[in-house]
Each structure stands twice: as C-alpha cells, then as structure tokens.
Design an enzyme around this catalytic site. Structure first.
Site, PDB file in Angstrom:
ATOM      1  CG  ASP A 188       3.164  13.402  39.273  1.00 49.99           C
ATOM      2  OD1 ASP A 188       2.354  13.199  40.192  1.00 49.99           O
ATOM      3  OD2 ASP A 188       4.309  13.854  39.456  1.00 49.99           O
ATOM      4  CG  HIS A 193       4.967  12.499  42.626  1.00 50.48           C
ATOM      5  ND1 HIS A 193       5.144  13.687  41.963  1.00 50.48           N
ATOM      6  CD2 HIS A 193       5.423  12.711  43.898  1.00 50.48           C
ATOM      7  CE1 HIS A 193       5.673  14.582  42.793  1.00 50.48           C
ATOM      8  NE2 HIS A 193       5.860  14.020  43.963  1.00 50.48           N
ATOM      9  CB  SER A 199       8.073  15.967  45.140  1.00 49.55           C
ATOM     10  OG  SER A 199       6.725  16.207  45.483  1.00 49.55           O
TER      11      SER A 199
END
Length: 722
Positions: free
Chosen positions: A667, A699, A592
């Site tokens: 995601d 995600h 991320s």
C-alpha cells in the site's frame, strides 16, 4: 383432487414470488451484477458526433466506433484492432488530435501509482489509415494544438516528438529517480491533487510550460515486494509525511522553435504548491494555481511567456482551506469561468481577463457538483448540482448572466451529462437506488428524451430472483441535534417484532459522500447479501462529509476524527433505540479513512459497538502524507493534540469488542506501517484482536481471488462476532 392441485399450485406460486435466491461473494466479485455502460465515451469537438470503445468477444477485438449525436446511429468504425496485429493486446485508452484526424492509442499499460502509468503508444492517421508505433514506455503523451508534435515524459524528463520528421527533442536532461522530475507530478501531488501531467502546450503550439519537482530532500519510503522470488525486492519512493519536507517546485517555459528555456520568477512564494497549470487562449499567457503550504490561500497567477513574470489575477482565502478547481475555463476574450465555495456553497463565477468579478452565475444554499461547459453561441453554462437535495444530482443550464435557469434532467436520482460539441444534445446517464444505469439521448433545449441508447433491463430482470430489499433513505437526528443523511437496508422478511443486529458502513472523509441516490455498487451487493443473512445495514454521512455546504464540510478542521466519530457513535445510539434493533449487536466497517473511523469508533465507543472491521486504515495522522493531512490539520508541529487525540493508535487501551484489522503490504498510499504499529500497540495493551495481511497488495487489495477471499473472510467474521 382438483382443489388440492389448485392449492399446491397457489402455494408454489406464492413461494416463487417471495423466495429469495441467495447472493454469494463469488457472484459479486466475478462481476455478475455489473451494469452495462458506454466505455470510453468521448464527444468530438469538430463534428456533432461521439466515439465509444466497443468490444467484440467473439473475435476478441476492439473498435473505436463513431456515432451521430442526433440519430445515435453508427457512422463509421474508425479503427478495428482485428486489422492491426500490433493492437492484439487491445486498446487501453485513446485521444484525438485537435483536428481529429489523428488518434494516439495506448496499450500495454503498466500502472505506477493511483493515476500514473507508462504505456506504448501508436499513432493512427484517419486519412491514410496507417498505424505507427511512435513511443514506448512513456507517460502522458499530448498532441500539440496544431497536431504536428507530441510532448511526453519518460524517466523523469520531458521530450517533444515531431510527427513528420519522427525526430525526438529532449526538453530536459536532469531528470533522475527519487531526485528530479520534469513535467510529471510526484507521488503526493498525484494522490492528493489528482493529476499526473504537469506540462501544457500554448495555443500556438510554440511553447510548453511545465512544473519541475526537486524531491532530493523529501524523505524516502520503502516497501518490500515478496512475489515468488527467493529474496524480496524493495520499492523505494519519496513520500512527504505530515510536517516533513515537500518537493521544491518551480515553473518553467520552453520555446520549441528556439529551444530557449525560462524559469518563472516565483520568489515571493515560500514552501508552496503549484496545484494546476493551464495555458490561456492567449498564446503568451499561461495560468497556474499556487497554494501556500497550509492551503488556506490560493493565487491564480497569469505568467507572461515573454518576460516569465507572474501576476496574481485572483486570490481566495479561507479560515480552513481553499479547494483547487478543475473548472477554470477561458472564453474567447480570455475572461474566465471559475468555481468557488467562497459564499459558503460551491458556485460558478465569471471574471474578466484581469481577474475582476463580472458575475456570480449560480447562487443558492446548494452546490454545483460538475461544470460541463459553456456554449459561446448562446452564452449558456451547463452544469450538475444538488439543488434538489444533497443525495441527488440534476443537470441544468443557465445564462452567463445568471438568468433563464432550466432543469434538464427530470428523474430523481443521479444524472450525469455528456454534451454534444454544439450543446444541442446530451447523453444522460441516469440511475437511482432502484433503477440500474440507463443512457438516453436528450434535447439540451428542454431536457426532453429523444431516444434510449443503453439500458440495464436484463440486469434488473436478473435481480428479480434475488428479491432484493429496498435501500431506504432518511435523515437521522442525533441527540445533540445534528441532522445527518442516512440509508438503511432491512432484511426482505423484516419483522418489526424481532430484534436485529446492525452492521454500519461509512467512509466519513472530508467532502465525501456515501449516502447518495445512485445504482448499487459491489459493496451494496455485499450489504444486500448480509441482509439476506439477517443483518440490518446502515450508512450515515456525519459532519465533515460533502455537498451540504462549506460550514458542514469544514467543521472538522484541525480535529479529523473527532466530530465524525462522535456522529457515528451518536447515530449508533439512536439506531440502537429502534424497537427492532438489538443494541448489544452493532458493528461498524470502513476502508481507508473509513478504516481509521471504524477503529476509532470501536475504541472510543466501546460500550456502543460490539465489533469493527478496519481495512487499510490510517492509525496515526503523523504517518500520512503532507498535502492531505495538513490541508485539514495543519502540521503536527503546530497541532500536536489534533493529531494525537484523534488517532486510534492512541486509544487501543479502550478496546472491549472484536476487532479485525486488514492491510496490504504494498500500500503506497496508507502504508502498512500504520497497521504494524497499531498491532504492536494492541499487543502491548494486552488486547486480543484479529488481523490479515495481504502480501504485495496495494490500497485497493485486489487481483486474482483476493477480493473473493477478503470479503468471505469479512462475512465470516461478521457472522461469528456480530
């Protein structure tokens, strides 16, 4: 002959003492190293007791068990799924009515986004022992304070269910997918303001306040879902990217008896957020936290439910941004406790009911990290802080006047408290980098341990055969003079005369922390596994991370990825100069924000890093959502260079090392668009790289064997490229 036998025995004993059983990815992600906890621990409000959700594997059943705080003994089993076939699928969560005579039980939950889900709900009456299915596929059902009604959301509308009559009354009727949402937050609020329920009951149970989202003008985002069908389906939802239109929010009041609705006049605000909603102890006054779009101005407003007129009782401004607080607590006279970092560190403040400051309760160059509650009887505030170092957590109590501060935790590491309703006792969850989580009962007078509740001695014993190395904490100083928290894991058979490759891990997002003295998580076990294979693992929290004050955290404002990347590159240079490090073999990994960082580090630090793995990275800040990105960067229209200079997609031509890019196609947070456009940019720059796409994974990229396959892939890549 006897001496030879003794020698063999000695060698065998020595070998067994130092031998290191190898950790495998399969063990890690099958949960072999998971610590025991106290699931769904909830303090009661009316009795000095707590409940825990227990499981019986033999009978495949679950129990909501009631325990006494003072003795820790089980008082009763409030509900056992064995006795209720309707709950054969188990209990996902449960909440009590205020009088604690009814329990609302969720099961068959279906996730929507990170926090939101729909579920079926059963009402259990503790007196009659009756279990009744009351709601199906709904969101956020909430008891009225008097326990006679349940407000809930379904398909973007709000409703009230009357428990006695079993009648359901609609509060709104205009809810429509991708257009109007009533009482439930939109995608970006849920993700970035971290709440889903956007409605609240008045203390007299007569009124509801709720936020309405009009997302008609918000641009849509679509994701293809491949599954196993002949044709993919498309999931479409509203997602405001940086600089794009947000949902228009409004605040409403509904009188449950008269069924009269009112709209609160917020005409003096333009392009704003309602980041929190909470009714005060006065049944006629509801509070809301209103932020401007830049999030550098926050108003705490009180709304008169009779006139629907709002007044500002507290205002906070900041050159960078103001954090929303969950620690707003109303006392009996409607004075309130509030946390703020307005003096440079996050602290506790007391205001009167009109918003006039009465006292700053805590002070110092350290942060309050959790507010636990206020004991009206003794006028005592309970909280958690980093007063003894930014990498540790301790539990404290202090008088409302800021005097008589007492440290209630005694062990160095991470202490998390759950207090009894009368604040006489607390359950302390303690762990450190060397001690798995232990739960103890402690006295809130002086913090002394009364009794152990749960330990993880069995896990500690199990880990002995793996002979794990130590995670060493230290402060790293860069050549520019920046002092940064760090940890290092060396191979157990470390030899200072050898040269080792280094694998760096970081997240680096604003206010985050990875260098913390707590028990090992799954990533840590993977790092331990890599250390067994001859790698040194290092983690550094650079500028912009949390718990060291507002100046350290907010120095990255308008330049996300500039100073954080600089710090990782500079840290790698310092580490590369250690006598036992091979400076030509330094890699970096992140997920991320950490993936954004590892990409940038490899591109901008091409002569420092040999390889990088980026999982689900933001590759261009223009692709990310409005609330998060604009909080730190303002809009792309205002700060084009801040966006573009620090987005890795614009630095692909600098790639020299080995790059592995990983993303899930479903995601909803950091869209796979980020990686797809990065791939195209790398191709057009004629750069060789590796990539892996996980169909229909969000995600978190998990489910089935996904994590095992993913971490084996990354392990193999490290062994091959570093």
């Amino acid at each position: 002959m006897k001496s030879i036998q003794l020698m063999v025995l000695f060698v065998a004993t020595l070998f067994s003492a130092t031998a290191q059983q190898k950790i495998t990815v399969e063990e890690i992600y099958r949960g072999e190293f998971r610590a025991k906890g106290m699931d769904a621990l909830q303090s009661m409000k009316n009795t000095n007791q707590y409940t825990v959700l227990n499981s019986d594997r033999t009978s495949r059943s679950q129990q909501i068990d009631l325990y006494d705080f003072a003795t820790l003994k089980k008082v009763a089993t409030l509900l056992d799924t064995k006795s209720h076939t309707d709950l054969a699928d188990g209990i996902d969560s449960y909440t009590f009515s205020n009088d604690e005579k009814q329990i609302l039980i969720a099961n068959n939950s279906n996730p929507i986004f990170r926090h939101s889900f729909t579920a079926n709900y059963y009402l259990y009456n503790l007196n009659s022992k009756n279990l009744t299915k009351v709601l199906e596929n709904v969101q956020e059902p909430t008891f009225s304070p008097d326990g006679t009604k349940i407000a809930f959301a379904k398909e973007n509308n709000l409703f009230v269910y009357d428990i006695a009559t079993k009648n359901t009354t609609p509060i709104t009727t205009d809810g429509k997918k991708n257009a109007i949402i009533n009482g439930i937050t939109d995608w970006v609020y849920e993700e970035e303001f971290a709440f889903v329920r956007a409605f609240d009951w008045s203390s007299d149970s007569k009124k509801l306040a709720y936020i309405r989202f009009d997302e008609t003008e918000v641009p849509q985002f679509s994701m293809d879902m491949y599954q196993k069908e002949l044709y993919p389906t498309s999931q479409t939802f509203k997602y405001p990217k940086a600089g794009e239109k947000n949902a228009v929010v409004s605040l409403h009041l509904f009188d449950v008896t008269s069924k009269v609705a009112k709209t609160v006049n917020l005409s003096n605000y333009n392009d704003f957020y309602i980041a929190r909603l909470k009714w005060t102890n006065d049944a006629n006054i509801v509070s809301a936290q209103v932020l401007n779009r830049h999030q550098d101005n926050l108003d705490l407003i009180f709304v008169d439910a009779t006139t629907a007129i709002a007044k500002v009782v507290l205002n906070e401004k900041d050159k960078a941004y103001v954090d929303v607080t969950d620690n707003l607590t109303f006392l009996k006279d409607n004075s309130f406790i509030w946390t703020s970092e307005k003096d440079g560190f996050n602290h506790i403040y007391l205001y009167d009911k009109n918003g006039k400051l009465k006292n700053q309760v805590t002070k110092g160059n350290w942060e309050v990290t959790s507010y636990y509650g206020f004991d009206e009887k003794t006028k005592t505030v309970f909280y958690q802080s980093v007063e003894n170092g930014s990498t540790v957590r301790d539990v404290y109590k202090i008088s409302l006047d800021g005097k008589k501060k007492v440290r209630l935790s005694s062990q160095t590491g991470t202490n998390v408290a759950t207090f009894s309703p009368d604040f006489s006792l607390f359950i302390n969850s303690y762990s450190s980098v060397s001690v798995p989580t232990t739960y103890t009962l402690n006295n809130a007078k002086d913090g002394k341990q009364v009794q152990e509740i749960v330990n993880n001695n069995a896990l500690a014993d199990k880990l002995k055969k793996y002979n794990l190395p130590t995670k060493e904490f230290f402060e790293l100083t860069t050549e520019k003079g920046h002092k940064l928290n760090a940890w290092m894991i060396k191979p157990k058979d470390f030899d200072a005369t050898k040269k080792y490759p280094v694998f760096m891990y970081q997240y680096s997002g604003p206010g985050s922390q990875e260098v913390a003295n707590n028990w090992l998580d799954t990533n840590d076990m993977w790092f331990m596994m890599l250390s067994q294979q001859g790698y040194i693992i290092v983690c550094v929290d650079g500028r912009g991370t949390g718990y060291k004050g507002a100046a350290f955290k907010k120095c990255t404002q308008k330049e996300l990825g500039k100073y954080e990347v600089e710090d990782q590159i500079d840290a790698a240079k310092v580490i590369g100069n250690y006598s036992y490090v091979d400076k030509t073999r330094i890699g970096i990994f992140g997920w991320s924000y950490g993936g954004f960082m590892s990409s940038n580090c490899l591109f901008k630090g091409a002569d420092v890093f040999k390889m990088a793995i980026a999982v689900a990275p933001v590759t261009n800040w223009r692709f990310y959502d409005s609330i998060y990105t604009e909080r730190y960067m303002t809009t792309p229209q205002e700060n084009a260079s801040g966006y573009d200079d620090n987005s890795p997609i614009n630095h692909v031509s600098k790639l020299k090392g080995n790059f592995l890019l990983i993303h899930g196609t479903a995601d909803d947070n950091v869209h796979v668009q980020n990686s797809m456009q990065m791939i195209e940019a790398l191709v057009q720059a004629n750069k060789q790289f590796d990539w892996a796409i996980y169909p229909d994974k969000n995600h978190g990229i998990y489910g089935g064997y996904t994590r095992i396959q993913l971490y084996n892939k990354m392990t193999n890549y490290i062994k091959e490229k570093l």
